[in-house]
Design a protein around this motif. Structure first.
Motif, short mmCIF file in Angstrom:
data_model
loop_
_atom_site.label_atom_id
_atom_site.label_comp_id
_atom_site.label_asym_id
_atom_site.label_seq_id
_atom_site.Cartn_x
_atom_site.Cartn_y
_atom_site.Cartn_z
N SER A 52 0.82 -1.21 0.00
CA SER A 52 0.00 0.00 0.00
C SER A 52 0.86 1.26 0.00
CB SER A 52 -0.93 0.00 1.22
OG SER A 52 -0.17 -0.07 2.42
N MET A 53 1.95 1.24 0.78
CA MET A 53 2.84 2.40 0.81
C MET A 53 3.52 2.62 -0.54
SD MET A 53 2.84 3.89 3.83
CE MET A 53 4.44 4.67 3.95
N LEU A 54 3.96 1.54 -1.16
CA LEU A 54 4.63 1.67 -2.45
C LEU A 54 3.67 2.14 -3.53
CD1 LEU A 54 6.87 -1.53 -2.37
CD2 LEU A 54 7.56 0.83 -1.95
N ALA A 55 2.44 1.62 -3.50
CA ALA A 55 1.45 2.07 -4.48
C ALA A 55 1.11 3.54 -4.29
CB ALA A 55 0.19 1.21 -4.36
N SER A 56 1.03 3.96 -3.03
CA SER A 56 0.76 5.37 -2.76
C SER A 56 1.89 6.26 -3.25
CB SER A 56 0.54 5.57 -1.26
OG SER A 56 0.35 6.93 -0.95
N ARG A 57 3.13 5.82 -3.06
CA ARG A 57 4.26 6.62 -3.52
C ARG A 57 4.35 6.64 -5.04
NH1 ARG A 57 9.70 5.47 -0.34
NH2 ARG A 57 10.25 7.26 -1.65
N LEU A 58 4.01 5.54 -5.68
CA LEU A 58 3.98 5.54 -7.14
C LEU A 58 2.98 6.56 -7.68
CD1 LEU A 58 4.17 1.74 -8.08
CD2 LEU A 58 5.81 3.51 -8.69
N GLU A 59 1.88 6.70 -6.96
CA GLU A 59 0.84 7.63 -7.42
C GLU A 59 1.17 9.08 -7.08
OE1 GLU A 59 -2.54 10.15 -7.51
OE2 GLU A 59 -1.61 9.47 -5.64
N SER A 60 1.65 9.31 -5.86
CA SER A 60 1.82 10.69 -5.38
C SER A 60 3.13 11.31 -5.83
CB SER A 60 1.72 10.72 -3.85
OG SER A 60 2.74 9.92 -3.28
N ASP A 61 4.23 10.55 -5.80
CA ASP A 61 5.53 11.13 -6.12
C ASP A 61 5.61 11.57 -7.58
OD1 ASP A 61 6.10 10.58 -3.54
OD2 ASP A 61 7.64 9.08 -3.92
N ALA A 62 5.08 10.75 -8.47
CA ALA A 62 5.11 11.11 -9.89
C ALA A 62 4.24 12.33 -10.16
CB ALA A 62 4.66 9.92 -10.74
N THR A 63 3.09 12.39 -9.50
CA THR A 63 2.22 13.56 -9.67
C THR A 63 2.87 14.82 -9.12
OG1 THR A 63 0.30 12.09 -9.47
CG2 THR A 63 -0.09 14.45 -9.23
N LEU A 64 3.55 14.69 -7.98
CA LEU A 64 4.25 15.84 -7.40
C LEU A 64 5.37 16.32 -8.32
CD1 LEU A 64 4.73 17.77 -5.02
CD2 LEU A 64 6.18 16.01 -4.00
N LEU A 65 6.09 15.39 -8.91
CA LEU A 65 7.16 15.76 -9.83
C LEU A 65 6.60 16.48 -11.06
CD1 LEU A 65 10.16 15.61 -10.47
CD2 LEU A 65 9.76 13.41 -11.57
N ARG A 66 5.47 16.02 -11.54
CA ARG A 66 4.85 16.70 -12.68
C ARG A 66 4.44 18.12 -12.29
NH1 ARG A 66 -0.92 15.27 -15.65
NH2 ARG A 66 -1.07 17.25 -16.75
N THR A 67 3.92 18.28 -11.08
CA THR A 67 3.51 19.62 -10.63
C THR A 67 4.70 20.57 -10.56
OG1 THR A 67 1.72 18.63 -9.34
CG2 THR A 67 2.37 20.88 -8.77
N ILE A 68 5.84 20.06 -10.08
CA ILE A 68 7.02 20.92 -9.94
C ILE A 68 7.62 21.25 -11.29
CG2 ILE A 68 9.36 21.01 -9.00
CD1 ILE A 68 8.38 19.24 -6.71
N VAL A 69 7.78 20.26 -12.14
CA VAL A 69 8.53 20.45 -13.38
C VAL A 69 7.67 21.07 -14.47
CG1 VAL A 69 9.82 19.25 -15.18
CG2 VAL A 69 10.08 18.56 -12.81
N VAL A 70 6.44 20.63 -14.61
CA VAL A 70 5.62 21.05 -15.75
C VAL A 70 4.65 22.18 -15.38
CG1 VAL A 70 3.96 20.29 -17.49
CG2 VAL A 70 5.82 18.77 -16.79
N ASP A 71 3.83 21.95 -14.37
CA ASP A 71 2.78 22.92 -14.05
C ASP A 71 3.36 24.25 -13.58
OD1 ASP A 71 1.05 20.92 -14.73
OD2 ASP A 71 0.60 20.33 -12.67
N ARG A 72 4.34 24.20 -12.68
CA ARG A 72 4.94 25.44 -12.20
C ARG A 72 5.70 26.16 -13.31
NH1 ARG A 72 5.26 25.26 -6.52
NH2 ARG A 72 3.30 24.32 -5.83
N SER A 73 6.34 25.39 -14.18
CA SER A 73 7.06 26.01 -15.30
C SER A 73 6.09 26.70 -16.26
CB SER A 73 7.87 24.95 -16.05
OG SER A 73 8.83 24.36 -15.20
N THR A 74 4.91 26.13 -16.44
CA THR A 74 3.91 26.76 -17.30
C THR A 74 3.50 28.12 -16.76
OG1 THR A 74 3.08 24.55 -17.88
CG2 THR A 74 1.66 26.43 -18.36
N ILE A 75 3.25 28.18 -15.46
CA ILE A 75 2.88 29.46 -14.83
C ILE A 75 4.02 30.46 -14.93
CG2 ILE A 75 2.18 30.54 -12.67
CD1 ILE A 75 0.86 27.89 -11.90
N LEU A 76 5.25 29.99 -14.71
CA LEU A 76 6.41 30.88 -14.78
C LEU A 76 6.58 31.46 -16.18
CD1 LEU A 76 8.94 32.09 -13.47
CD2 LEU A 76 10.15 29.99 -14.08
N LEU A 77 6.49 30.62 -17.20
CA LEU A 77 6.63 31.10 -18.58
C LEU A 77 5.50 32.05 -18.95
CD1 LEU A 77 7.69 27.75 -20.27
CD2 LEU A 77 9.16 29.71 -19.80
#
Length: 224
Positions: free
Chosen positions: A156-181
């Motif tokens: 359960s912990m590993l499945a949660s991290r697979l779901e949350s960590d990748a989404t968090l990385l997308r938020t940092i790299v893609v979504d925040r960069s979109t707002i910045l640009l």
């Protein structure tokens, strides 16, 4: 009496064993709840993970710059429309008609550039999420069997991290960069328009920016 003594001794041993097992489980649970050590990752490494989809990043960046520049142009059009009302009637009607047509064209352009921006960064973000989850899952499968006995490595912990960590990385790299640009395009276009209209007043406004920023920082520090 002999059997009763042995029975009481056996019960006491079982009770002590049960308490010791319970204490060990509690200690193990407490150890599992302790925060795990985290490793700092540089932004360069994070942004290098979107390298295979660089073409979408370029197209999305152009769309973000264009989308950010629309708001200052819209404000300029509204200003020109207000100025036109102080002219004679024929000139006012001609200017307002021209500005209305430009607004309609701007609306069409806005739909196009926003669609390009969200489409490009959306594809890049989804592919980044898929790539990160595949890397994490392959790294999980390379571990020894005993690694999964840890409370922090349950399914359960590993499945949660697979779901949350990748989404968090997308938020940092893609979504925040979109707002910045988007904001960079807005600021650059605003300053270009301001320098074209009156460069002296623009320089005065730029000179006051450090005071405004320091005031906001002081207010935030005082609030905390």
């Amino acid at each position: 009496m002999k059997y009763s003594g042995e029975l009481s001794h056996t019960r006491s041993n079982l009770g002590a064993s049960f308490r010791s097992d319970k204490d060990s489980i509690i200690r193990a649970g407490a150890d599992a709840l302790e925060p795990m050590g985290t490793k700092n990752v540089s932004l360069r490494r994070l942004y290098s993970m979107v390298g295979p989809d660089w073409i979408y990043g370029v197209v999305g960046t152009i769309g973000a710059f264009a989308a950010g520049s629309l708001m200052p142009l819209f404000a300029l059009g509204v200003t020109q429309a207000l100025v036109a009302y102080y002219m004679d009637w024929d000139t006012t009607r001609h200017e307002v008609k021209k500005i209305a047509i430009l607004f309609c064209c701007g609306a069409v352009i806005s739909v196009i550039v926003y669609s390009i921006e969200h489409f490009s960064f959306g594809i890049m973000g989804e592919r980044l999420t898929l790539r990160v989850r595949e890397m994490m899952f392959s790294a999980i499968l390379r571990n020894e069997i005993g690694w999964f006995d840890d409370f922090n490595n349950t399914s359960s912990m590993l499945a949660s991290r697979l779901e949350s960590d990748a989404t968090l990385l997308r938020t940092i790299v893609v979504d925040r960069s979109t707002i910045l640009l988007h904001n960079v395009g807005l600021v650059v276009t605003s300053f270009v328009i301001a320098f074209i209209l009156n460069w002296r007043i623009t320089l005065v406004v730029i000179a006051t920016y450090p005071l405004i920023i320091s005031g906001h920082i002081s207010e935030a520090m005082a609030a905390t």
